[in-house]
Scaffold this motif. Structure first.
Motif, short mmCIF file in Angstrom:
data_model
loop_
_atom_site.label_atom_id
_atom_site.label_comp_id
_atom_site.label_asym_id
_atom_site.label_seq_id
_atom_site.Cartn_x
_atom_site.Cartn_y
_atom_site.Cartn_z
N THR A 127 0.77 -1.39 0.12
CA THR A 127 0.00 -0.05 0.02
C THR A 127 0.88 1.33 -0.08
OG1 THR A 127 -0.28 -0.04 2.37
CG2 THR A 127 -1.95 -0.98 1.27
N ASN A 128 1.87 1.25 -0.61
CA ASN A 128 2.95 2.40 -0.62
C ASN A 128 2.22 3.31 -1.67
OD1 ASN A 128 3.84 1.45 -3.15
ND2 ASN A 128 5.81 1.12 -2.65
N SER A 129 2.91 4.43 -1.94
CA SER A 129 2.45 5.48 -2.67
C SER A 129 2.22 4.98 -4.25
CB SER A 129 3.49 7.01 -2.48
OG SER A 129 4.68 6.55 -2.91
N THR A 132 -0.93 2.94 -4.23
CA THR A 132 -2.33 3.54 -4.25
C THR A 132 -2.65 4.44 -5.31
OG1 THR A 132 -1.07 5.23 -2.78
CG2 THR A 132 -2.26 3.69 -1.62
N THR A 133 -1.49 5.32 -5.88
CA THR A 133 -1.63 6.13 -7.02
C THR A 133 -1.98 5.23 -8.16
OG1 THR A 133 0.23 7.41 -6.35
CG2 THR A 133 -0.30 7.69 -8.60
N TYR A 205 8.83 -0.04 1.16
CA TYR A 205 8.62 1.11 2.24
C TYR A 205 10.17 1.57 2.33
CZ TYR A 205 3.91 -0.08 2.61
OH TYR A 205 2.31 -0.67 2.20
N LEU A 211 6.36 4.84 7.40
CA LEU A 211 5.86 4.62 5.98
C LEU A 211 4.75 3.52 6.23
CD1 LEU A 211 8.42 5.66 3.47
CD2 LEU A 211 6.49 7.19 4.41
N THR A 215 0.06 3.51 6.01
CA THR A 215 -0.88 3.05 5.18
C THR A 215 -1.08 1.55 5.27
OG1 THR A 215 0.86 2.47 3.29
CG2 THR A 215 -0.33 4.60 3.18
#
Length: 292
Positions: A127-129, A132-133, A205, A211, A215
């Motif tokens: 679920t890192n950036s 999710t992006t 992460y 981090l 999330t």
């Protein structure tokens, strides 16, 4: 009996229930036009069970690859809303899981006149950036092409992390439920449990615990899960799952949301961390129940 499939919506918004339906008559089928960012495709593929034509298309969405099964009975920007099933793969896989372990359930989705989609970020980035992006971008992409009004989530193993986070944080709208098999729910638990980092959750992460916590689906309170629908398949105690321990993941999720959820189900199997064969048809049956 309506022939459009249980995930299809009329303009009035009512779902149709039809397990035996084969979709619209062949005369109405047509190959999907070339999609934005299209990388490759296999056209006129026939589903194994329903004998329904679909296009197997790989696309690039903002740098993340995705694979889609598009039934040839679905038209772009149609006034009739359709359903989509989002498949979240394991950390050792990719969007091409839709050509592998997810192919049969993906085709079962096509048989119900609905779109199957699997993005690459999934279980690889947790679920890192990046993940999710990619999830948000994929929804923006899909809704620009098709009138999707019902989203269903199907997650396996470490892909459960993004599936749970997408539902709990409502990264996409119209979610009708999450069906999770041996799925991860608690990223912090995995980081502490997997001391050799074989699952690569630390890599995703930069081994930054802040981090990971930021999330972690397990840190989402029960409130956002109000009226949610979740079913988890986990192995029983006599056949332990030592990869994703149920008591800290799928069962922990159910225990949290049960007081507020519309439906919170547990089904046990005997295969450890393997996916039982009955999960595929049970997924379709469960999504049909959640369509009402």
């Amino acid at each position: 009996m309506d022939r459009r499939g249980f995930l299809t919506l009329s303009t009035a918004g009512a779902a149709t229930l039809s397990f035996g339906a084969l979709g619209a008559p062949a005369a109405f089928a047509a190959t999907a036009p070339k999609l934005p960012g299209e990388v490759s495709r296999l056209s006129n593929v026939l589903t194994q069970k329903g004998r329904k034509l679909y296009d197997n298309i790989e696309v690039d969405i903002g740098g993340d690859r995705a694979r889609l099964f598009i039934p040839q009975t679905i038209s772009m920007n149609s006034a009739t809303g359709v359903g989509a099933v989002w498949f979240y793969h394991a950390a050792s896989s990719s969007h091409n899981a839709l050509n592998g372990g997810y192919k049969y359930p993906g085709e079962l989705v096509v048989d119900q006149n609905s779109i199957a989609i699997c993005i690459n970020a999934g279980g690889t980035q947790y679920t890192n950036s990046i993940a999710t992006t990619a999830q948000k971008n994929a929804w923006t992409y899909l809704k620009a092409l098709y009138t999707v009004r019902r989203n269903f989530l199907r997650a396996t193993s470490f892909g459960g992390s993004l599936g749970c986070y997408t539902y709990g944080k409502k990264l996409i709208p119209y979610i009708r439920g999450l069906y999770m098999v041996n799925g991860l729910y608690d990223n912090e638990w995995l980081y502490a449990y997997d001391t050799k980092n074989q699952a690569h959750v630390g890599d995703a992460y930069g081994n930054d615990l802040t981090l990971i916590k930021g999330t972690n689906p397990a840190r989402i309170s029960a409130t956002p899960w109000t009226n949610s629908r979740v079913k988890v398949l986990v192995s029983d105690n006599a056949h332990p799952d030592n990869i994703v321990v149920p008591s800290r993941n799928g069962l922990a999720l159910i225990n949290k949301i049960k007081p507020v959820a519309a439906d919170a189900q547990v089904m046990y199997h005997t295969l450890g961390h393997e996916t039982p064969g009955f999960a595929h048809t049970d997924m379709i049956k469960t999504f049909a129940q959640w369509s009402v």
